[in-house]
Design an enzyme around this catalytic site. Structure first.
Site, short mmCIF file in Angstrom:
data_model
loop_
_atom_site.label_atom_id
_atom_site.label_comp_id
_atom_site.label_asym_id
_atom_site.label_seq_id
_atom_site.Cartn_x
_atom_site.Cartn_y
_atom_site.Cartn_z
N ASP A 124 -7.67 12.50 3.33
CA ASP A 124 -7.16 11.29 3.96
C ASP A 124 -5.96 11.61 4.86
OD1 ASP A 124 -5.31 11.93 2.00
OD2 ASP A 124 -5.43 10.01 0.96
N ASN A 139 -1.81 2.72 -8.28
CA ASN A 139 -2.73 1.58 -8.38
C ASN A 139 -4.17 2.04 -8.62
OD1 ASN A 139 -3.36 2.75 -5.98
ND2 ASN A 139 -2.99 0.95 -4.70
N HIS A 185 -5.78 4.23 -6.81
CA HIS A 185 -6.54 4.60 -5.61
C HIS A 185 -6.89 6.09 -5.62
CE1 HIS A 185 -2.92 5.58 -2.71
NE2 HIS A 185 -3.09 6.52 -3.60
N GLU A 233 -8.47 1.93 -1.87
CA GLU A 233 -7.54 1.08 -2.60
C GLU A 233 -8.32 0.18 -3.58
OE1 GLU A 233 -4.60 1.92 -2.29
OE2 GLU A 233 -3.79 1.91 -0.25
P1 PGA Z 1 0.99 11.68 -5.84
O1 PGA Z 1 0.03 10.71 -5.07
O2 PGA Z 1 0.20 12.92 -6.13
O3 PGA Z 1 2.11 11.94 -4.87
O4 PGA Z 1 1.43 10.98 -7.10
C1 PGA Z 1 -1.21 10.35 -5.58
C2 PGA Z 1 -1.77 9.24 -4.75
O5 PGA Z 1 -1.06 8.26 -4.51
O6 PGA Z 1 -2.93 9.32 -4.33
#
Ligand code: PGA
Length: 244
Positions: A67, A137, A139, A144
């Site tokens: 992404d 959340n 995702h 999302e």
């Molecule tokens: P993080 O992000 O590895 O920085 O916790 C994970 C995400 O939000 O997809």
């Protein structure tokens, strides 16, 4: 989904790296999808070390981006492209130009960018390993809550939680509105889906992922439908699970 709990972030990262190394040693021409974010960074350090020591050979692998934040490119520290190149691709003995296909978050037409990346994957078949951090959340990439399971790639308005959490990656305040992401159709179709989470702040979403309803309201829970899915956790992230 196999749940693997390690004592801390370091042990977890080592195990995840070993999973990937073993996979590549069995299938040297693997297509790999690696996430940005903080969680996988130590795994990447172990992969870089393993490549330098000759324990794994990435020269026949291909890499596709998970992404990117709409509007961001490699000049922004904390963008997905900057994170992946600086922590992984530029440190591996690979031909980055030829082997890596990454979303251009600054492309004029992000929908066309989705098609370009979809084609890259379709030409190779499907993804071998998707390594995915879990958002606060639930995702996966920018899929999302409420995400369409049938989407290959797409441009997604950012969830308010993602916007708030996202500011931790950047040195300045950015007005981020959309993300461009591989969709659940690609990700859940991967041969191995590997979710990773560490630290107590992820304990609630990990519990929902592993023991809650399987629903696109928590996209990470959908990994439980895959034949070969894994969730690697440290003790803190696993602390609210009832069945380990
Ligand atoms: P993080 O992000 O590895 O920085 O916790 C994970 C995400 O939000 O997809």
């Amino acid at each position: 989904m196999k749940v693997i709990v390690k004592k801390d972030y370091d042990e977890m990262s080592k195990d995840v790296a070993n999973h990937i190394i073993n996979y590549i040693n069995n299938k040297p021409d693997s297509l790999l999808c690696f996430a940005g974010g903080d969680t996988p960074l130590k795994t990447y350090a172990y992969l870089v070390e393993a490549a330098a020591n000759g324990q794994v050979d990435f020269s026949k692998c291909s890499f596709v981006s998970l992404d990117e934040w709409g509007g961001l490119g490699p000049e922004t520290k904390g963008s997905c492209v900057e994170t992946l190149y600086n922590h992984l691709y530029n440190k591996l003995p690979i031909n980055v130009e030829k082997q890596v296909c990454f979303f251009n978050g600054k492309a004029e037409n992000l929908e066309d960018e989705c098609k370009r990346v979809d084609e890259f994957i379709f030409n190779k078949g499907n993804i071998d390993i998707s390594l995915l951090g879990i958002g606060m959340n639930g995702h996966l990439g920018f899929n999302e809550p409420g995400a369409d399971e049938e989407m290959y790639s797409g441009v997604i308005p950012l969830d308010p939680i993602t916007k708030t959490v996202g500011s931790k990656y950047f040195e300045e305040e950015l007005d981020l509105k959309v993300g461009i992401t591989l969709g659940l159709k690609h990700l859940l179709n991967s041969n191995d889906v590997i979710l990773i989470a560490n630290a107590s702040k992820k304990a609630d979403i990990v519990k929902e992922t592993v023991e809650g309803e399987i629903s696109n309201k928590v996209p990470s829970s959908l990994a439980r439908k895959c034949n070969s899915s894994f969730i690697y956790l440290d003790e803190e992230a696993a602390s609210k699970l009832e069945n380990r």
